[in-house]
Design an enzyme around this catalytic site. Structure first.
Site, short mmCIF file in Angstrom:
data_model
loop_
_atom_site.label_atom_id
_atom_site.label_comp_id
_atom_site.label_asym_id
_atom_site.label_seq_id
_atom_site.Cartn_x
_atom_site.Cartn_y
_atom_site.Cartn_z
N LYS A 108 -7.68 -5.47 -8.16
CA LYS A 108 -6.32 -5.64 -8.68
C LYS A 108 -6.25 -6.79 -9.68
O LYS A 108 -5.19 -7.34 -9.93
CB LYS A 108 -5.36 -5.90 -7.52
CG LYS A 108 -5.34 -4.78 -6.47
CD LYS A 108 -4.48 -5.17 -5.27
CE LYS A 108 -4.53 -4.09 -4.21
NZ LYS A 108 -3.79 -4.48 -2.99
N PRO A 111 1.02 -4.45 -7.48
CA PRO A 111 0.33 -3.47 -8.33
C PRO A 111 -1.05 -3.13 -7.75
O PRO A 111 -1.71 -3.97 -7.16
CB PRO A 111 0.20 -4.18 -9.67
CG PRO A 111 0.37 -5.63 -9.38
CD PRO A 111 1.27 -5.71 -8.18
N GLU A 112 -1.44 -1.87 -7.93
CA GLU A 112 -2.74 -1.40 -7.44
C GLU A 112 -3.54 -0.91 -8.66
O GLU A 112 -3.12 -1.12 -9.80
CB GLU A 112 -2.52 -0.29 -6.39
CG GLU A 112 -1.64 -0.80 -5.23
CD GLU A 112 -1.21 0.28 -4.24
OE1 GLU A 112 -2.01 1.18 -3.96
OE2 GLU A 112 -0.07 0.22 -3.76
N ARG A 151 2.39 -2.58 7.86
CA ARG A 151 2.98 -2.15 6.58
C ARG A 151 3.71 -0.84 6.78
O ARG A 151 3.46 -0.11 7.74
CB ARG A 151 1.89 -1.97 5.51
CG ARG A 151 1.11 -3.24 5.19
CD ARG A 151 1.97 -4.32 4.56
NE ARG A 151 2.55 -3.88 3.29
CZ ARG A 151 1.93 -3.98 2.11
NH1 ARG A 151 0.71 -4.46 2.04
NH2 ARG A 151 2.52 -3.58 1.00
N ARG A 194 -16.77 3.06 10.50
CA ARG A 194 -15.44 2.52 10.81
C ARG A 194 -14.75 3.23 11.96
O ARG A 194 -14.91 4.43 12.15
CB ARG A 194 -14.57 2.58 9.55
CG ARG A 194 -15.14 1.79 8.39
CD ARG A 194 -15.23 0.32 8.75
NE ARG A 194 -15.69 -0.47 7.62
CZ ARG A 194 -15.12 -1.62 7.23
NH1 ARG A 194 -14.08 -2.09 7.89
NH2 ARG A 194 -15.61 -2.28 6.19
#
Ligand SMILES: [Zn+2]
Length: 272
Positions: free
Chosen positions: A58, A2-3, A262, A153
């Site tokens: 979360k 779940p997010e 992922r 980043r």
């Protein structure tokens, strides 16, 4: 896992059904899910009233009138259900609470997840919540703030969106959806995103998370037997878990590949 939208849906349900209730009994079937002994856990929470239900990333924080809080992390497969007075608890929960109203709250499959008892209700002092990045729906998370975070980043954008120290509460589903929304391929280098793409990404993150919360996220586990909210966003997913199905915008089949370990789902035409 779940997010934010799924956890926010659980938080909303807990606020509706658990807030103000008194816990009258506890059953622990999986002591490993706790950070204290079953005895210490029970004596801290039995006969206590639930004061507030919060969320950080979360995790859900259930605060009690005596100052203790329960920090819940569902990890991969955990979930929570409330059973009404006339209903029996199903299967074997990891931990269950009986409420003074006669309702029961059951936490399931806390195998990797946990239910920790912590003193106080100040999120900043909880070790479970240390090191997390900003909340993408918070007031402080402005466009300028996000652009500043991104500027430092260099790596691929999809793993970065899922990095909990960069941004809290986004995982595989919503990283895929926000990248489709902003027309960015998941493996793109963050340093090579254009100014327009960075701005689009910011608004897509805010917009998709907000809409997903409103529609109950994509969680499969209902909170109560009459829960009609949970999972309502599932039909609105554009790319996540739609491999081989046509893109709603251009008709090209959605593709998947491994990005940062992922599954990334994307439209090879809409996303560049
Ligand atoms: Zn497309």
């Amino acid at each position: 896992m779940p997010e934010i939208p799924e956890i926010e849906t659980v938080r909303y349900h807990l606020e509706q059904k658990l807030q103000g209730q008194v816990i009258s009994a506890v059953t622990v079937n999986r002591e490993k899910a706790l950070n204290v002994s079953t005895g210490d856990f029970s004596s801290a929470i039995v006969n206590q009233q639930v004061s507030t239900i919060g969320r950080r990333a979360k995790q859900i924080i259930i605060s009690l009138a005596n100052g203790y809080s329960l920090v819940v992390h569902f990890m991969l497969e955990g979930y929570v259900r409330l059973f009404y007075n006339h209903e029996e608890i199903q299967a074997t929960p990891s931990v269950s609470l009986v409420l003074a109203s006669g309702e029961k709250l059951a936490f399931y499959k806390l195998n990797l997840g946990y239910l920790h008892l912590v003193p106080g209700s100040d999120f900043a002092s909880m070790p479970e919540l240390a090191g997390l990045g900003p909340e993408p729906l918070s007031a402080e998370f402005s466009l300028a703030f996000f652009l500043n975070l991104l500027a430092k980043r260099k790596g691929m954008i999809k793993p970065l969106l899922m990095d909990q120290e960069f941004l809290a509460g986004i995982g595989n589903v919503y990283s895929n959806e926000t990248l489709f929304c902003s027309r960015i391929r998941p493996e793109r280098k963050t340093s090579q995103l254009t100014a327009e793409e960075r701005t689009n990404l910011y608004y897509c993150i805010r917009d998709i998370l907000t809409r997903a919360i409103k529609l109950g996220g994509v969680y499969e586990e209902k909170f109560t037997s009459d829960d009609t909210l949970t999972g309502g966003f599932e039909p609105h997913l554009q790319v996540a878990y739609r491999t081989g199905k046509p893109c709603y915008i251009c008709g090209t089949l959605i593709e998947t590949k491994r990005v940062g370990g992922r599954n990334a789902f994307y439209c090879p035409v809409c996303q560049r």
